[in-house]
Design an enzyme around this catalytic site. Structure first.
Site, PDB file in Angstrom:
ATOM      1  N   LYS A   1      33.525  44.838  42.369  1.00  2.89           N
ATOM      2  CA  LYS A   1      34.774  45.454  42.839  1.00  2.89           C
ATOM      3  C   LYS A   1      35.773  45.467  41.685  1.00  2.89           C
ATOM      4  CE  LYS A   1      38.122  45.075  46.671  1.00  2.89           C
ATOM      5  NZ  LYS A   1      38.490  44.363  47.904  1.00  2.89           N
TER       6      LYS A   1
ATOM      7  N   SER B   1      39.109  47.269  52.156  1.00  6.81           N
ATOM      8  CA  SER B   1      39.325  47.867  50.869  1.00  6.81           C
ATOM      9  C   SER B   1      38.125  47.826  49.923  1.00  6.81           C
ATOM     10  CB  SER B   1      40.495  47.164  50.178  1.00  6.81           C
ATOM     11  OG  SER B   1      40.139  45.845  49.824  1.00  6.81           O
TER      12      SER B   1
ATOM     13  N   SER C   1      38.850  42.911  54.305  1.00 11.65           N
ATOM     14  CA  SER C   1      38.273  43.873  53.359  1.00 11.65           C
ATOM     15  C   SER C   1      36.827  43.666  52.951  1.00 11.65           C
ATOM     16  CB  SER C   1      39.116  43.918  52.092  1.00 11.65           C
ATOM     17  OG  SER C   1      40.229  44.727  52.318  1.00 11.65           O
TER      18      SER C   1
HETATM   19  N1  GLN Z   1      43.323  46.295  55.506  1.00  9.57           N
HETATM   20  C1  GLN Z   1      44.111  45.140  55.206  1.00  9.57           C
HETATM   21  C2  GLN Z   1      45.299  45.523  54.384  1.00  9.57           C
HETATM   22  O1  GLN Z   1      45.480  46.668  54.170  1.00  9.57           O
HETATM   23  C3  GLN Z   1      43.275  44.099  54.514  1.00  9.57           C
HETATM   24  C4  GLN Z   1      42.977  44.416  53.112  1.00  9.57           C
HETATM   25  C5  GLN Z   1      42.185  43.341  52.436  1.00  9.57           C
HETATM   26  O2  GLN Z   1      41.567  42.501  53.063  1.00  9.57           O
HETATM   27  N2  GLN Z   1      42.248  43.345  51.115  1.00  9.57           N
HETATM   28  O3  GLN Z   1      46.048  44.719  53.954  1.00  9.57           O
END
Ligand code: GLN
Length: 495
Positions: A80, A163, A187
């Protein structure tokens, strides 16, 4: 013989050891997949590093020949683009870090490469990991390899979740054997569910955060995304462990997760939280959840009802704490120390111009919310109160774990949505994490296992939640669930 790109890590390691193929052949098969038109159409990678992969594979073959192979020697991984990789640009899918080349390696990736894993490239994500569909990336969204049963849906391109979008897409599409992910509110687990793969967010403190671009420091954790529970166990074992460079990493022994896999769930108590049957739960999600509970019951577990009464506050609390921490973490991108600089008339103009050009809309929204809830006069009303409710959420879990050893829930509210679908309505997007954020607030581990396809032909997973530092129980239960579910569906587009 099975295609090399179809193998699990465990199978590939056995093949390498038996000299059925070399690490170079394994890397070449994955590089070809990464460079195929199908793969490039998915936009999973921000930076492809085929040369790094080939060199790594050569070195791996040499180590194996000398009997010095590590636990993941020769396994091709996608990283990532939030993990700093020495000498390879690390963008966080943002303009502000578009040309940032770290001079250091994150602890987690250095452990993986130290065990012999090979890097294929850096994969796309929601900008600074803020999002649930990959659509906030400054490098265009990732397109899911899944198309589903409805042709109309297939024409509207789907997201692979987020994400960790490129991680999920590249693993599901057989471009990488596994990928690193990070999880601040879901995410790792939500994209795993949406893309039909396995993902585990370990206990807070289990993996070092050192060298990972910070989003919300009290919530962020790294974890593996793979195509089997066994591979997740193998990869987490390599990634985990105390690191003196991260003051929140915890000095507890890392057990042999792979050994936990074979264990039985006989007598294990699995809790189903009453409150997760929230109003408006998608009936298919609910049905899959009940089916998963039955699978564990059939394998010998005892299913009990538990209560997590403060669940309804989890999203509001998360969307105060996460932006607050993000606003302070992102203050460092000022045009002076890292990345992009846009000149201005004076210093303040330079800050404003740099940050306006460098941060996308969602990131700016979070910085503004975060700055607001931390500002004097509002700090007590928002931030402090959110911290108090956070404690209540953690106590809910402590009470629930007096009655059970693991908790089973859906991992995501539904299946993949189309690119563009939830973009203009942040609240709809935020709801994607309704089943996952509580664990980040409580610091607990959670694993997502693919369990079935919905009537639209798209995958859905279930989440198992464990006690702090008890990932082993999760691997045992997840192994049983994986076996019972026998999820074998493959996405339409595989490289
Ligand atoms: N979807 C969540 C956010 O937008 C979690 C994102 C994540 O876990 N990095 O913050």
């Amino acid at each position: 013989m099975t295609k090399l790109t179809d193998l699990t890590m465990t199978e590939a390691l056995a093949g390498l050891e038996a000299k059925k193929f070399s690490a170079v052949e394994l890397a070449d098969a994955h590089i070809a997949a990464m460079e195929s038109e199908t793969a490039r159409g998915m936009n999973a990678f921000i930076t492809e590093t085929p040369d790094v992969a080939r060199e790594g594979a050569k070195a791996s073959d040499a180590r194996r020949a000398k009997g010095e192979a590590g636990a993941m020697d020769g396994i091709p991984l996608a990283i990532k683009d939030l993990f700093c990789t020495k000498g390879v640009r690390t963008t966080a899918a943002s303009k502000i870090l578009e040309n940032f080349v770290p001079t250091y390696e994150s602890t987690v990736t250095s452990k993986l490469f130290g065990a012999g894993a090979v890097m294929l490239g850096k994969v796309n994500l929601d900008q600074f990991a803020m999002g649930s569909g990959g659509v906030t990336s400054a490098f265009e969204p990732v397109i899911s390899p899944w198309s589903g049963a409805e042709p109309a849906k297939a024409a509207r391109k789907l997201v692979p979740g987020g994400s960790s979008s490129g991680s999920a897409a590249s693993v599901a599409a057989r471009i990488a054997m596994g990928a690193t992910g990070t999880d601040t509110g879901g995410s790792i687990r939500q994209p795993a569910s949406v893309a039909g793969i396995v993902g585990i967010k370990p206990t807070y403190g289990r993996c070092s955060r050192w060298g990972i671009v910070a989003f919300a420091s009290s919530l962020d954790q790294a974890g593996p995304m793979t195509r089997s529970v066994g591979d997740a166990a193998l990869m987490l074992r390599t990634m985990a462990g105390f690191d003196e460079k991260d003051s929140t990493s915890v000095d507890v022994a890392v057990p042999d997760y792979v050994a936990a896999l074979g264990g039985s769930v006989k007598g294990m108590k699995v809790g189903l939280p009453r409150e997760y049957r929230i109003d408006g739960i998608n009936p298919e999600t609910d049905a899959l959840w009940q089916k998963g509970a039955q699978m564990l019951r059939d394998a010998g577990a005892e299913v009990v009802e538990v209560s997590l009464p403060h669940t309804k506050y989890a999203l509001p609390v998360y969307y105060i704490i996460a932006p607050a921490e993000a606003s302070s973490n992102l203050a460092r991108y000022d045009g002076v120390r890292f990345g992009l600089r846009v000149d201005g008339e004076n210093l303040n103009d330079m800050y404003a111009a740099t940050r306006f050009a460098g941060f996308g809309k969602e990131v700016r929204r979070r910085i503004m919310i975060g700055t607001y809830v931390l500002s004097s006069g509002y700090y007590d009303a928002y931030y402090r109160k959110a911290q108090r409710v956070r404690r209540l959420i953690r106590e809910d879990f402590e009470k629930a774990f007096e009655k059970c050893d693991a908790i089973l829930t859906p991992a995501a509210p539904g299946t993949a949505f189309a690119i563009g679908e939830k973009q203009d309505d942040p609240l709809q997007m935020y709801l994607e994490d309704v089943f996952t954020v509580t664990l980040n607030l409580a610091g607990l581990p959670g694993i997502c296992v693919p369990v079935g396809l919905a009537s639209n032909g798209l995958p859905m997973g279930l989440q198992l939640i464990g006690r702090a530092f008890d990932e082993s129980t999760l691997f045992t239960a997840a192994g049983a669930l994986e076996k019972a579910a026998g999820f074998a569906a493959k996405p339409a587009f595989t490289a």
